[in-house]
Design an enzyme around this catalytic site. Structure first.
Site, short mmCIF file in Angstrom:
data_model
loop_
_atom_site.label_atom_id
_atom_site.label_comp_id
_atom_site.label_asym_id
_atom_site.label_seq_id
_atom_site.Cartn_x
_atom_site.Cartn_y
_atom_site.Cartn_z
N ASN A 1 -6.19 -13.31 -9.03
CA ASN A 1 -5.05 -13.88 -8.32
C ASN A 1 -3.87 -13.92 -9.27
O ASN A 1 -3.91 -14.58 -10.30
CB ASN A 1 -5.37 -15.28 -7.79
N GLU B 1 -11.25 -14.21 -11.04
CA GLU B 1 -12.35 -14.85 -10.31
C GLU B 1 -13.65 -14.07 -10.52
O GLU B 1 -13.69 -12.86 -10.33
CB GLU B 1 -12.02 -14.91 -8.81
N HIS C 1 -15.48 -20.10 3.23
CA HIS C 1 -15.03 -19.28 2.09
C HIS C 1 -13.74 -19.79 1.48
O HIS C 1 -13.05 -19.05 0.78
CB HIS C 1 -14.85 -17.81 2.49
N LYS D 1 -8.60 -4.96 -3.57
CA LYS D 1 -9.83 -5.28 -4.28
C LYS D 1 -10.54 -4.04 -4.84
O LYS D 1 -11.16 -4.11 -5.90
CB LYS D 1 -10.79 -6.02 -3.35
N GLU E 1 -12.06 -10.78 -8.09
CA GLU E 1 -10.66 -10.39 -7.90
C GLU E 1 -9.79 -11.19 -8.86
O GLU E 1 -10.25 -12.14 -9.49
CB GLU E 1 -10.21 -10.65 -6.45
N ARG F 1 -1.03 -15.27 -9.75
CA ARG F 1 -0.12 -16.40 -9.48
C ARG F 1 -0.77 -17.67 -10.01
O ARG F 1 -1.88 -17.64 -10.53
CB ARG F 1 0.08 -16.53 -7.97
N GLU G 1 -20.33 -4.23 -1.30
CA GLU G 1 -20.92 -4.62 -2.58
C GLU G 1 -22.18 -5.43 -2.40
O GLU G 1 -22.46 -5.95 -1.31
CB GLU G 1 -19.89 -5.36 -3.45
P1 ADP Z 1 -11.15 -13.62 -0.57
O1 ADP Z 1 -10.14 -12.83 -1.35
O2 ADP Z 1 -11.15 -13.29 0.88
O3 ADP Z 1 -11.11 -15.07 -0.87
P2 ADP Z 1 -13.27 -13.19 -2.48
O4 ADP Z 1 -13.64 -11.82 -2.89
O5 ADP Z 1 -12.45 -13.99 -3.41
O6 ADP Z 1 -12.58 -13.08 -1.05
O7 ADP Z 1 -14.58 -13.99 -2.11
C1 ADP Z 1 -14.52 -15.26 -1.48
C2 ADP Z 1 -15.85 -15.97 -1.60
O8 ADP Z 1 -16.89 -15.21 -0.99
C3 ADP Z 1 -16.31 -16.19 -3.02
O9 ADP Z 1 -15.78 -17.36 -3.58
C4 ADP Z 1 -17.80 -16.27 -2.83
O10 ADP Z 1 -18.15 -17.53 -2.36
C5 ADP Z 1 -18.09 -15.29 -1.73
N1 ADP Z 1 -18.43 -13.96 -2.26
C6 ADP Z 1 -17.58 -12.97 -2.61
N2 ADP Z 1 -18.25 -11.88 -3.07
C7 ADP Z 1 -19.56 -12.18 -3.01
C8 ADP Z 1 -20.77 -11.46 -3.32
N3 ADP Z 1 -20.76 -10.22 -3.78
N4 ADP Z 1 -21.95 -12.08 -3.11
C9 ADP Z 1 -21.98 -13.34 -2.60
N5 ADP Z 1 -20.91 -14.05 -2.29
C10 ADP Z 1 -19.70 -13.49 -2.48
#
Ligand code: ADP
Length: 678
Positions: free
Chosen positions: A298, A277, A237, A118, A296, A300, A202
Site C-alpha cells: 500500500n 503486506e 476481508h 497485484k 501487496e 500510502r 495463488e
Molecule cells: P485486498 O487488496 O482486496 O485487500 P489482499 O491481497 O490484501 O486483498 O488480501 C486481503 C486479505 O485476504 C488478507 O488480509 C488475507 O486475510 C486474505 N488473503 C489474501 N491472500 C491470501 C492467501 N493467499 N491465502 C489466504 N488468505 C489470503
C-alpha cells in the site's frame, strides 16, 4: 531544509483531523476541503481555511483532482497530503500535482504504478528476492489456462482481481469443479468495482496471519522498516483490530520480514511512508523460519498507522511531510520498540446484520481520550450526521501499554467509556472480541471472526432487572431537571418546578411502562419518597434509588440500594439511552408521562408546564433567543413564572397572545434551530 508554509489536505474525517494535528506541530497552516454535507465537519472547523468542493455527489467531490489542485493554488498551499483512500494511491493525481508545481506528500507516481496491480507487483517483488505466495501472476487470462495453473499450484486456491482492494474481486476455490463459477464471479465483481477484470491465481494459505511491515523511504536513497503490525482480525476481508508488535512473532522472523520489506521497497526506489503486506503461514507455532509471503504494497499511510506511532514514539505524518520536503531520515532509525499498542476501529454498522453500514445523527458522543495510554482518532462531533456517502468508519480507539495485556485492558476500558447514541456501531462487538480468551492469548488468524461469529454476536443489549429501575430513576431525574430549567428559576421551591408525581387526593405514586431492545415490555411503579429518592417496584422486586448529583464527568450519581452507580442518561426522540457499567442500553417510552416529557423535548415546541394566564410575551416571531432567555411570563396561582428558552434558537411561531388562558401542556411557541431559519 525549509518546510512548507501551507498544506492542503485532500481528505475528510478522522484522517484529515490527524493530518491537521501534525501540521500544527510543525507550524504549518492546514487548509481543508469539504463537500457540501461536510460543511460543519470537525476537520473544516479545525483548519485555518477550508475550500468548498463543488458537485452533486459528495464522494466524487473528494476525487476531483483538478479541483483539489486549483483549491491548493488558490489557498497558496505548496503541498497536498492525500490521507488514505480517495486519491492517495492515484499515480495520475501525484503526477498532476507535480506538473502544477505542488508537492504530493507520498511516493513518486512511478513507485505507485509499480505496485498498483497485484500481478505486476508480485513479479517485481519475486525479482527483488521477496517471497511471494506460490501462484500464477502472468498475462494469460483464459479460463482453461488459469485452471491449469490452479491445478499446478494445488487446491485450495484464491482468485484475486489484480486491481483488487478491500477484499473485492476475491474468491476462494476449494475444488476444481467450483473453479469456473468462482472465476466468473471474481471477474464480474472486479469489472464493476475497478473497471479491470484481470485476475491472478495463488495458493490459499489455510491458517493465515496478516502481518505487515511499515516502511519509510527518504529522497536520499535510504529505506527503513519500522517494525510490523498484525492485522489478522478482519471481517469481510477488512481489518477491524490491529496491533504492534505482532503477538508471538519471534525476533528472527521479524528480522527476515523487515529485511524483505526494505529490499522490496528499495527495488522500486520507494520514498515516503508505505506498507508491505505479508501473509504468514500460522498452521504451526511461529518460529524464526516460518514461511511468509508478500501480498501487496500500500503506497500510502495506513488507517492503522497509530499503533506503529505508539510503539516507536514517532509522528509518521510529520515524517511524511518532512521527507516530502527533502529531509533525510534520522540515522538512528528504527528507534527501539517500546511496549505494545492495539487499535480498534469504530464503524457505524450492525454486526448482527452482516456488518451492514448504518446511518444517523449522532445525538450524543463522549470519547474516552485523556485516559492513560489512550488516543482517539475520530472524525465526527456530536450532532453530525453519519451518511451513506462515505466510508462508515467513525474513527479509532488506540491504546498503548507496557505489554500486550496492559494495552488490551486499556482499549477495552476505553471502549466501555465511549458513549455514542443516534447511530448503531460495532462497539459491543469489538468489546466481546477483545475480551475473547483466544484474542487474549494471541491466537490470531484471519479466520478469527468468522470462526467465532456466534460468540462475538451474542447479544448483551438485554437489561438486567436493576437496569430497568435505573432507567426509571434516570428518566425521572431528566424530567425534573428539564422542569427546573424551564419553570421558575427564581423560585426553586415552587411546587410547579417539582415533578414528584404529586396529585391532590392521590398517593404520590406513578406507573411507568417502557420497553427495551428485543421489545420486552415492563411496568414499574414509582413511589416518591422526598424530592430525590424513589422506591421502585417491578412486581417481584423493590429498589430504593436516590439521586446524589453528578460526577466530574457530568454523569448521574444514583444510589441503588446503597451502591453508588455512575450513569449517563440521554433522551432523544422515543429513546432513552443509558450508558452504565460499560454497557449501552436503549429503552423506548410508552406511558403518558413519558410521552409528555418527550413532547416537551420535541423539535422546539415550548409548552405550558402548568395551567395559567399569559401575563407578558417577551419575544416576537423571527427573534433570535439565547438559551435560558425569558420567552414569556405565565401567571399561575397568583404567582409569576418566567418561562425560559430550553436552548438557543429563533422564535418560529407564537401560538398565544398576552392575556390568553392556557391549559397544562398547551403549545406556547415554537423555536427553530438557528440554522433552519436561514
Ligand atoms: P485486498 O487488496 O482486496 O485487500 P489482499 O491481497 O490484501 O486483498 O488480501 C486481503 C486479505 O485476504 C488478507 O488480509 C488475507 O486475510 C486474505 N488473503 C489474501 N491472500 C491470501 C492467501 N493467499 N491465502 C489466504 N488468505 C489470503
Amino acid at each position: 531544509m525549509s518546510l512548507f508554509q501551507r498544506i492542503l489536505i485532500a481528505n475528510r474525517g478522522e484522517i484529515a483531523r490527524r493530518v491537521i494535528r501534525s501540521c500544527r506541530k510543525l507550524g504549518i497552516a492546514p487548509v481543508a476541503v469539504y463537500a457540501a454535507p461536510d460543511r460543519d465537519a470537525p476537520h473544516v472547523r479545525e483548519a485555518d481555511e477550508a475550500v468548498p468542493l463543488a458537485g452533486s455527489d459528495p464522494r466524487q467531490a473528494y476525487l476531483d483532482g483538478a479541483a483539489l489542485i486549483a483549491a491548493a493554488k488558490a489557498a497558496g498551499a505548496e503541498a497536498i497530503h492525500p490521507g488514505y483512500g480517495f486519491l492517495s494511491e492515484s499515480p495520475a493525481f501525484a503526477q498532476a500535482c507535480a506538473q502544477a508545481g505542488i508537492v504530493f506528500i507520498g511516493p513518486s507516481p512511478e513507485a505507485m504504478r509499480a505496485m498498483a496491480e497485484k500481478d505486476a507487483a508480485k513479479r517485481l517483488m519475486a525479482e527483488a528476492g521477496v517471497p511471494v505466495v506460490p501462484g500464477y501472476h502472468g498475462e494469460k487470462q483464459d479460463e482453461e489456462a488459469l485452471l491449469r495453473e490452479a491445478r499446478r499450484i494445488g487446491f485450495p486456491v484464491l482468485i484475486k482481481a489484480v486491481a483488487g482492494g478491500g477484499g473485492k474481486g476475491m474468491r476462494l476455490v476449494e475444488r476444481e469443479e467450483a473453479f469456473a463459477e468462482a472465476l466468473a464471479a471474481a471477474r464480474r465483481e472486479a469489472a464493476s468495482a475497478f473497471g479491470n477484470d484481470r485476475v491472478l491465481v495463488e495458493k490459499y494459505v489455510a491458517c493465515p496471519r496478516h502481518v505487515e511491515v511499515q516502511v519509510f523511504g527518504d529522497m536520499h536513497g535510504r529505506v527503513v522498516a519500522l517494525y510490523e503490525r498484525d492485522c489478522s482480525i478482519q471481517r469481510r476481508h477488512q481489518k477491524i483490530v490491529e496491533e504492534a508488535p505482532a503477538p508471538g512473532l519471534p525476533a528472527g522472523l521479524r528480522e527476515r520480514m523487515m529485511e524483505a520489506a526494505v529490499a522490496g521497497a528499495a527495488a522500486i526506489g520507494y520514498t515516503n511512508a508505505g506498507t508491505m503486506e505479508f501473509i504468514v503461514d500460522a498452521r504451526a507455532p511461529l518460529g524464526p523460519d516460518t514461511p511468509f509471503y508478500f501480498m501487496e504494497m500500500n503506497t500510502r499511510l495506513q488507517v492503522e498507522h497509530p499503533v506503529t506511532e505508539m510503539v516507536t514514539d514517532l509522528d509518521l505524518v510529520a515524517w511524511q511531510i518532512r521527507v516530502a520536503a527533502g529531509e533525510p531520515l534520522p540515522a538512528d532509525w528504527p528507534p527501539p520498540l517500546r511496549g505494545h499498542a492495539i487499535e480498534a476501529r469504530l464503524y457505524a454498522e450492525d454486526p448482527a446484520r452482516g456488518f451492514l453500514p448504518q446511518t444517523g445523527r449522532v445525538v450524543h458522543l463522549r470519547l474516552p481520550d485523556g485516559r492513560p495510554g489512550i488516543r482517539c482518532d475520530v472524525g465526527i462531533a456530536e450532532g453530525d450526521v453519519v451518511s451513506s456517502h462515505f466510508d462508515p468508519m467513525i474513527g479509532k480507539v488506540i491504546a498503548h501499554g507496557a505489554n500486550r495485556e496492559e494495552a488490551r485492558r486499556r482499549v477495552i476500558a476505553a471502549l466501555d467509556a465511549l458513549e455514542i447514541a443516534g447511530v448503531a456501531t460495532n462497539r459491543g462487538f469489538l468489546r466481546r472480541l477483545l475480551w475473547h480468551p483466544a484474542f487474549a492469548e494471541g491466537r490470531l488468524s484471519t479466520h478469527f471472526v468468522a470462526e467465532r461469529q456466534e460468540q462475538l454476536l451474542a447479544d448483551d443489549t438485554e437489561p438486567a432487572p436493576e437496569h430497568w429501575a435505573l432507567a426509571a430513576a434516570a428518566a425521572q431525574h431528566l424530567r425534573l431537571r428539564r422542569r427546573r430549567a424551564t419553570a421558575s428559576p427564581q423560585d426553586p421551591f415552587s411546587p410547579f418546578g417539582l415533578c414528584d408525581g404529586f396529585r391532590l387526593n392521590l398517593p404520590a405514586e406513578e406507573e411507568m411502562t417502557f420497553s427495551a431492545a428485543g421489545g420486552v415490555d415492563r411496568t414499574l411503579w414509582l413511589v416518591h419518597c422526598g424530592e430525590r429518592a424513589l422506591a421502585i417496584r417491578d412486581g417481584a422486586r423493590q429498589w430504593r434509588v436516590a439521586c446524589e448529583g453528578e460526577d466530574a464527568d457530568g454523569r448521574l450519581l444514583l444510589r441503588l440500594d446503597g451502591r453508588l452507580i455512575h450513569l449517563r442518561a440521554v433522551a432523544c426522540d422515543h429513546e432513552l439511552h443509558l450508558f452504565v457499567q460499560g454497557r449501552h442500553l436503549v429503552f423506548h417510552r410508552h406511558s403518558a408521562r413519558w410521552e409528555d416529557e418527550e413532547e416537551a423535548e420535541g423539535p422546539g415546541d415550548v409548552k405550558a408546564p402548568m395551567p395559567g394566564r399569559v401575563l407578558a410575551l417577551k419575544v416576537k416571531e423571527g427573534q433570535a433567543v439565547a438559551r435560558d432567555e425569558v420567552l414569556l411570563v405565565l401567571e399561575a396561582m397568583k404567582m409569576e413564572h418566567p418561562l425560559r428558552a430550553p436552548r438557543a434558537g429563533v422564535v418560529e411561531r407564537l401560538s398565544v397572545k398576552e392575556g390568553d388562558q392556557v391549559e397544562e401542556g398547551a403549545l406556547l411557541l415554537t423555536l427553530a434551530e438557528p440554522d433552519d431559519a436561514g
